[in-house]
Write a protein that holds these residues in place. Structure first.
Motif, PDB file in Angstrom:
ATOM      1  N   THR A  27       6.967   5.170   0.426  1.00 40.79           N
ATOM      2  CA  THR A  27       7.998   6.050  -0.137  1.00 40.79           C
ATOM      3  C   THR A  27       7.594   7.498   0.067  1.00 40.79           C
ATOM      4  N   GLU A  28       8.546   8.302   0.535  1.00 43.63           N
ATOM      5  CA  GLU A  28       8.317   9.729   0.724  1.00 43.63           C
ATOM      6  C   GLU A  28       9.473  10.494   0.083  1.00 43.63           C
ATOM      7  N   ALA A  29       9.156  11.618  -0.563  1.00 43.74           N
ATOM      8  CA  ALA A  29      10.164  12.371  -1.306  1.00 43.74           C
ATOM      9  C   ALA A  29      10.200  13.831  -0.872  1.00 43.74           C
ATOM     10  N   ILE A  30      11.402  14.377  -0.792  1.00 40.23           N
ATOM     11  CA  ILE A  30      11.600  15.798  -0.570  1.00 40.23           C
ATOM     12  C   ILE A  30      12.384  16.363  -1.748  1.00 40.23           C
ATOM     13  N   VAL A  31      11.981  17.551  -2.196  1.00 38.42           N
ATOM     14  CA  VAL A  31      12.745  18.266  -3.215  1.00 38.42           C
ATOM     15  C   VAL A  31      13.311  19.517  -2.540  1.00 38.42           C
ATOM     16  N   THR A  32      14.619  19.593  -2.427  1.00 37.29           N
ATOM     17  CA  THR A  32      15.250  20.713  -1.729  1.00 37.29           C
ATOM     18  C   THR A  32      16.719  20.799  -2.102  1.00 37.29           C
TER      19      THR A  32
ATOM     20  N   VAL B  79       0.848  -1.187   0.000  1.00 37.11           N
ATOM     21  CA  VAL B  79       0.000   0.000   0.000  1.00 37.11           C
ATOM     22  C   VAL B  79       0.885   1.238   0.000  1.00 37.11           C
ATOM     23  N   GLY B  80       0.662   2.121  -0.965  1.00 36.63           N
ATOM     24  CA  GLY B  80       1.554   3.252  -1.135  1.00 36.63           C
ATOM     25  C   GLY B  80       0.836   4.590  -1.150  1.00 36.63           C
ATOM     26  N   VAL B  81       0.698   5.227   0.006  1.00 36.22           N
ATOM     27  CA  VAL B  81       0.254   6.618   0.055  1.00 36.22           C
ATOM     28  C   VAL B  81       1.530   7.448   0.119  1.00 36.22           C
ATOM     29  N   CYS B  82       2.065   7.768  -1.051  1.00 40.74           N
ATOM     30  CA  CYS B  82       3.386   8.391  -1.182  1.00 40.74           C
ATOM     31  C   CYS B  82       3.235   9.899  -1.393  1.00 40.74           C
ATOM     32  N   HIS B  83       4.104  10.658  -0.715  1.00 37.44           N
ATOM     33  CA  HIS B  83       4.073  12.113  -0.785  1.00 37.44           C
ATOM     34  C   HIS B  83       5.287  12.667  -1.520  1.00 37.44           C
ATOM     35  N   VAL B  84       5.088  13.807  -2.169  1.00 38.01           N
ATOM     36  CA  VAL B  84       6.196  14.655  -2.631  1.00 38.01           C
ATOM     37  C   VAL B  84       6.082  15.974  -1.876  1.00 38.01           C
ATOM     38  N   TYR B  85       7.143  16.332  -1.146  1.00 38.43           N
ATOM     39  CA  TYR B  85       7.183  17.605  -0.442  1.00 38.43           C
ATOM     40  C   TYR B  85       8.154  18.534  -1.153  1.00 38.43           C
ATOM     41  N   VAL B  86       7.654  19.686  -1.611  1.00 36.16           N
ATOM     42  CA  VAL B  86       8.481  20.695  -2.265  1.00 36.16           C
ATOM     43  C   VAL B  86       8.856  21.737  -1.215  1.00 36.16           C
ATOM     44  N   ASP B  87      10.108  21.729  -0.831  1.00 38.78           N
ATOM     45  CA  ASP B  87      10.604  22.563   0.255  1.00 38.78           C
ATOM     46  C   ASP B  87      10.790  24.018  -0.203  1.00 38.78           C
ATOM     47  N   ARG B  88      10.934  24.904   0.760  1.00 37.04           N
ATOM     48  CA  ARG B  88      11.163  26.320   0.448  1.00 37.04           C
ATOM     49  C   ARG B  88      12.459  26.523  -0.326  1.00 37.04           C
ATOM     50  N   ALA B  89      13.418  25.599  -0.166  1.00 36.73           N
ATOM     51  CA  ALA B  89      14.708  25.720  -0.853  1.00 36.73           C
ATOM     52  C   ALA B  89      14.791  24.823  -2.084  1.00 36.73           C
TER      53      ALA B  89
END
Length: 427
Positions: A352-357, A233-243
Motif C-alpha cells: 500500500t502506498e499513499a499520497i496526500v495532495t 509484507v508491507g513496506v508502506c509509504h506516505v508521501y506528503v506532496d507540495r500541494a
C-alpha cells in the motif's frame, strides 16, 4: 538443500489432507443458505467459548513473554473479549456477503448453438501457513467455508493454545450441525515439518497461502510445490506532496503509523516534499514523538527531529526498506513526486502506498505510476483491509499479481470451470 521431511509427518499431513478433500466435496454442494446458517452458528460457538479462548491465549502470552517475544508480536497474538467478539462478528459479516460459488463470470451462445459459460467453483482444499495471529484461524475457516473450501491450518507455535481453543469451538459446532468436521483442520503435530509437508502436498492441497513475516513468505514461495499466493509484507509509504493539505497530512501520517503499528498496512516510511517540509515536519514529528515513535531520519530531517524532541537515529539505506511492525518510522525529504515514486519503486513491497495532495494531476500520476496492490489518495494506509473494503473478513492481502491482488476475500478463494452445453454437437 532442505533436510528431508520426517515420513511420519508426511503421512500425518497427507491423511488430514485426504479427509479435508472428502469434506470439501460436501461443502461444494451446500447452498448459500446452508453455508450462511453454518457460519452464524460458528460465530455463536466462538462467542460461547470466549472464556476458554482467553485462558488459552493467556498461556500463549505467558510463554511469549518468557521467551522475550517483542511487544509488537505480543500485540498480534493478544486476544481480549472485544477482539474475540470481533472475530465472531467477522463470521457473521461473511455470512451476509454474496456467495461467489456458481457466479457466471462470462458466457455466450456460439454461432453453432453451443452454450458456453465460465462459472466460479471452489478451489477444494486450501492450506494456510501463518504466524502468531489467532484471528487468522477463524477468518480463514469462515472464508473457506463460505467459498465451499476445506482448510488446513498451520499456525505458528506461539499461538498454539489459542488456535487449539478456537478450532475446537469451530469443529464442535460443525459436528453439532451434522457437517464434516474435517472442513476445518489444525495441524498440531510435526513442527516445521508439518508446514513443509503441507506446502509439498501437491495433488492433495490445491492452494497454499502464507501469512506472516518476509522470512515465512519467502520460504513458502521457494519450497512449495503447491500453487502459492504471496501475502503480507508491507513496506508502506506516505508521501506528503507540495500541494498537500497539511492538516489532513498530519492526521493521515499519525494514523497510518500509530493506529496499529504491528500490522502489514501500517506506514513504515514518510516522504515529505521539500516545499512543505519546514511547515509540516515540526508538527508531525512532534505528534509522532508524543505517540512514542522512534524515527530513522536523513540528515536533512535531523534539525526537525531535534526540535520535536523525538527519539531518532540517522537512517541507513536499508532502514527505508524495513518493515518495522513497531512504533518506528523512516523519514526523508524529497524534491519531487518523481523522487517519491522512485523511492517507492526502490524500497516498497507492493502492498500500500499513499499520497496526500490537493493536486489532481499529482494524484492521477501517483495512482497510475505506483505499482502496488492498493494506492491511497488522501487516506491512511490502514484502510487496506478486507473488512474496511466491505469484504467481511480477509484471508490475507496479496502482493503478487496473478489471480488475486490486494485484500483476498471470497471470490479470490474460487477458481472457475467452463460448462459447455450442446444438443448432439460434434466437431
Amino acid at each position: 538443500m532442505s533436510e528431508p521431511i520426517d515420513p511420519a509427518v508426511v503421512d500425518y499431513v497427507g491423511d488430514l489432507a485426504e479427509r479435508a478433500r472428502v469434506a470439501s466435496r460436501r461443502l461444494a454442494l451446500m447452498s448459500r443458505a446452508e453455508k450462511d446458517a453454518a457460519l452464524l452458528r460458528l460465530a455463536d460457538a466462538v462467542d460461547a467459548a470466549t472464556p476458554q479462548i482467553l485462558a488459552a491465549n493467556g498461556e500463549d502470552l505467558d510463554r511469549g513473554r518468557a521467551s522475550g517475544m517483542p511487544e509488537s508480536l505480543q500485540d498480534r497474538l493478544r486476544l481480549d473479549s472485544d477482539r474475540v467478539a470481533a472475530v465472531a462478528q467477522a463470521l457473521r459479516d461473511v455470512a451476509g456477503l454474496p456467495d461467489p460459488v456458481g457466479e457466471i463470470v462470462r458466457g455466450s451462445t456460439l454461432p453453432n448453438g453451443l452454450q458456453v459459460r465460465q462459472v466460479r467453483v471452489p478451489m477444494g482444499v486450501i492450506g494456510m501457513i501463518y504466524e502468531a495471529r489467532p484471528n487468522v484461524t477463524v477468518d480463514a475457516a469462515g472464508l473457506a467455508l463460505k467459498s465451499g473450501n476445506a482448510v488446513l491450518l498451520r499456525g505458528g507455535s506461539a499461538a498454539a493454545s489459542s488456535n487449539h481453543a478456537l478450532v475446537e469451538a469451530l469443529r464442535g459446532s460443525l459436528a453439532e450441525q451434522g457437517l464434516p468436521v474435517d472442513a476445518i483442520t489444525l495441524l498440531e503435530r510435526g513442527g516445521h515439518d508439518a508446514g513443509r509437508a503441507l506446502m509439498t502436498a501437491r495433488g492433495r492441497v490445491d492452494l497454499v497461502i502464507p501469512r506472516g513475516g518476509a522470512a515465512l513468505i519467502q520460504t513458502v514461495v521457494r519450497e512449495s510445490t503447491v500453487p502459492v499466493i504471496e501475502t503480507g509484507v508491507g513496506v508502506c509509504h506516505v508521501y506528503v506532496d507540495r500541494a498537500a493539505d497539511l492538516e489532513k497530512a498530519e492526521r493521515i501520517t499519525v494514523n497510518a503509523k500509530t493506529h496499529r503499528p504491528s500490522v502489514c498496512n501500517a506506514a513504515e516510511s514518510l516522504m515529505v516534499h521539500r516545499d512543505v517540509a519546514a511547515d509540516f515536519l515540526p508538527k508531525v514529528l512532534a505528534d509522532l514523538a508524543g505517540a512514542g515513535v522512534r524515527l530513522h531520519v536523513t540528515p536533512e530531517v535531523r534539525p526537525y527531529a531535534d526540535a520535536a524532541g523525538a527519539a531518532y537515529d540517522i537512517a541507513a539505506d536499508e532502514d527505508f526498506g524495513t518493515e518495522w511492525l513497531a512504533l518506528e518510522l523512516s523519514v526523508a525529504v524529497v524534491d519531487s513526486i518523481d523522487e517519491a515514486m522512485e523511492r517507492i519503486r526502490r524500497y516498497g513491497s507492493g502492498h500500500t502506498e499513499a499520497i496526500v495532495t490537493e493536486d489532481r494531476a499529482a494524484s492521477r500520476r501517483f495512482t497510475a505510476e505506483v505499482d502496488a496492490a492498493a494506492v491511497m489518495v488522501n487516506a491512511s494506509t490502514r484502510f487496506t483491509d478486507g473488512g474496511e473494503f466491505g469484504f467481511g473478513a480477509e484471508i490475507g492481502i496479496s502482493t503478487q499479481k496473478l489471480h488475486a491482488r490486494g485484500p483476498m476475500a471470497l471470490p479470490e478463494l474460487t477458481t472457475t470451470k467452463w460448462i459447455v452445453e450442446g444438443d448432439g454437437h460434434i466437431r
